[in-house]
Scaffold this active site. Structure first.
Site, PDB file in Angstrom:
ATOM      1  N   ALA A 269       0.851  -1.189   0.000  1.00 37.93           N
ATOM      2  CA  ALA A 269       0.000   0.000   0.000  1.00 37.93           C
ATOM      3  C   ALA A 269       0.888   1.240   0.000  1.00 37.93           C
ATOM      4  CB  ALA A 269      -0.894   0.008   1.239  1.00 37.93           C
ATOM      5  N   LYS A 270       0.312   2.377  -0.194  1.00 39.80           N
ATOM      6  CA  LYS A 270       1.055   3.640  -0.063  1.00 39.80           C
ATOM      7  C   LYS A 270       0.070   4.767   0.134  1.00 39.80           C
ATOM      8  CE  LYS A 270       5.433   5.010  -0.440  1.00 39.80           C
ATOM      9  NZ  LYS A 270       6.613   4.155  -0.235  1.00 39.80           N
TER      10      LYS A 270
END
Ligand code: GLU
Length: 425
Positions: free
Chosen positions: A113-114
């Site tokens: 994720a980011k």
């Protein structure tokens, strides 16, 4: 010899198009089913939030932020949050995809994720950064959690920002949830050694590469682009533990060179005082172009993506490029480096020390049982060396560059997990 993506393919591609092309190229090579590749080429979930924040002068500004949850087949989503004026959804998406491969290549039980907020922290007071952090956390609290998605520091976010995220999420839940975020200060459940972990991983992987290439790290001359958390700690660790000479460093405001070797701590003190490495007494001022072209043994990009491109790659003079940053080399530059026999330790391997100690921190936070710094370092070294050796071996076996090999190791694991889990419903 195979490159992940060829120069002809890249042209004016965006970071995420590059990420997708990398998936296709490696998928084809591994013979992965095209349906499965379609899954891997898309993020699972994307949240865009626009949120108001009261500034110190009483005005209200609306900020935009993102959290992209790319893939969770190997475990909960994991990845940092960056604060930068150039953040875009498209870039966060690419960074989230890269986190997926990074966790897989190291063997961590996480997906990728980011997150990012479009903001220039240099223009803001600490209180304003706190309010932005708390409101952004509140907006994304509907999708994060210790077993769902665990944020961490990235560009222009640090342990203090993580403490505010942890506190805000805990206030929403009504109890303390240290496992919701990693990179926290140790007093509230952070791990020893997390702050320098990314740079320590860069040191361990570079040491392995140097050993194989017959280069003595203790005699190596090192150039570092970027003097934030990763760049500064790399300078310090390569100097203190590697015995290397740091001959040139830069930040967003300038670059300096000292052929006799810079003192990383003194450069940091100068930057803390003046806001930049530029003007460090006794060092020669150079341009960013000269920094990239410096004659040395190791070049460490430790800033933003897209620095080494087809336009400047010919100037590179080092034997090794150790990617402390995410995505610093474009695929067409990669191809040139490969042809010139310059070893690129790819980002998803080279800078994975950060997320690896994040994993240690998460385990400690969930167990409320803490490890010594020695234990953290020893386990990190073991994991990084093992991952490096596996990728190196794959590169030799398949006659490919290390980036392609790293993607192959990662994709094999992800594909296997899909085969075993199956597609719901
Ligand atoms: N932001 C770091 C990275 O790009 C660390 C992520 C994490 O610890 O979750 O790898």
């Amino acid at each position: 010899m195979l490159q992940t993506v060829t120069a002809q393919e890249t042209g004016e591609m965006s970071a995420f198009e590059i990420a997708q092309a990398q998936i296709d190229a490696v998928g084809d090579r591994l013979g992965v089913d095209s349906d499965l590749l379609e899954i891997l080429k898309k993020p699972t979930r994307e949240l865009t939030v626009n949120f108001p924040v009261k500034m110190d002068d009483g005005t209200i500004r609306v900020f935009t932020g993102y959290r992209v949850q790319y893939n969770q087949v190997l475990g909960p989503f994991k990845g940092g949050i960056r604060y930068h004026p150039d953040v875009t959804l498209e870039e966060v998406r690419a960074l989230a995809a890269w986190m997926t491969w990074k966790c897989a290549v190291i063997g961590l039980p996480y997906g990728g994720a980011k997150g990012g907020v479009i903001v220039d922290v240099k223009e803001l007071s600490p209180r304003e950064i706190e309010r932005i952090t708390r409101r952004f956390t509140s907006e994304i609290s509907i999708i994060i959690g210790p077993h769902k998605d665990i944020p961490a520091p990235d560009v222009y976010t640090d342990a203090q920002v993580m403490a505010w995220i942890m506190d805000t999420y805990s206030m929403i839940m009504g109890y303390s949830v240290p496992g919701v975020v990693t990179g926290k200060p140790p007093i509230i459940g952070g791990s020893s050694g997390r702050e320098e972990a990314t740079s320590r991983g860069v040191l361990y992987t570079t040491r392995q590469a140097a050993m194989i290439l017959g280069l003595d790290l203790a005699k190596a001359r090192v150039v570092i682009q970027g003097y934030g958390n990763v760049g500064y700690n790399a300078a310090r660790l390569f100097h203190e533990e590697g015995g290397s000479k740091i001959v040139a460093v830069s930040d967003s405001r300038g670059a300096i060179r000292d052929k006799e070797g810079l003192d990383p701590l003194a450069v940091k003190a100068h930057k803390d005082e003046t806001g930049s490495v530029a003007g460090f007494p006794g060092a020669e001022p150079i341009t960013p172009k000269e920094l990239l072209a410096e004659k040395a043994d190791v070049l460490i990009p430790a800033a933003l993506s897209g620095w080494i491109t087809a336009d400047n790659v010919d100037a590179v003079q080092t034997r090794i490029i150790a990617e402390g940053a995410n995505g610093p080399t474009t695929p067409d530059a990669d191809q040139v480096l490969f042809e010139r026999d310059i070893t690129v330790i790819p980002d998803i391997l080279c800078n994975a020390g950060g997320v690896t100690v994040s994993y240690f921190e998460w385990v400690q936070s969930l167990q409320q049982f803490f490890w010594s710094l020695e234990e953290v370092k020893q386990r990190l070294e073991e994991i990084m060396v093992k991952a490096f050796d596996r990728v190196w071996e794959m590169a030799q076996e398949e006659n490919v560059d290390m980036r392609t090999a790293a993607y192959m190791v990662a994709m094999k694991k992800i594909v296997r997990a899909y085969e075993i889990r199956g597609i719901y419903p």
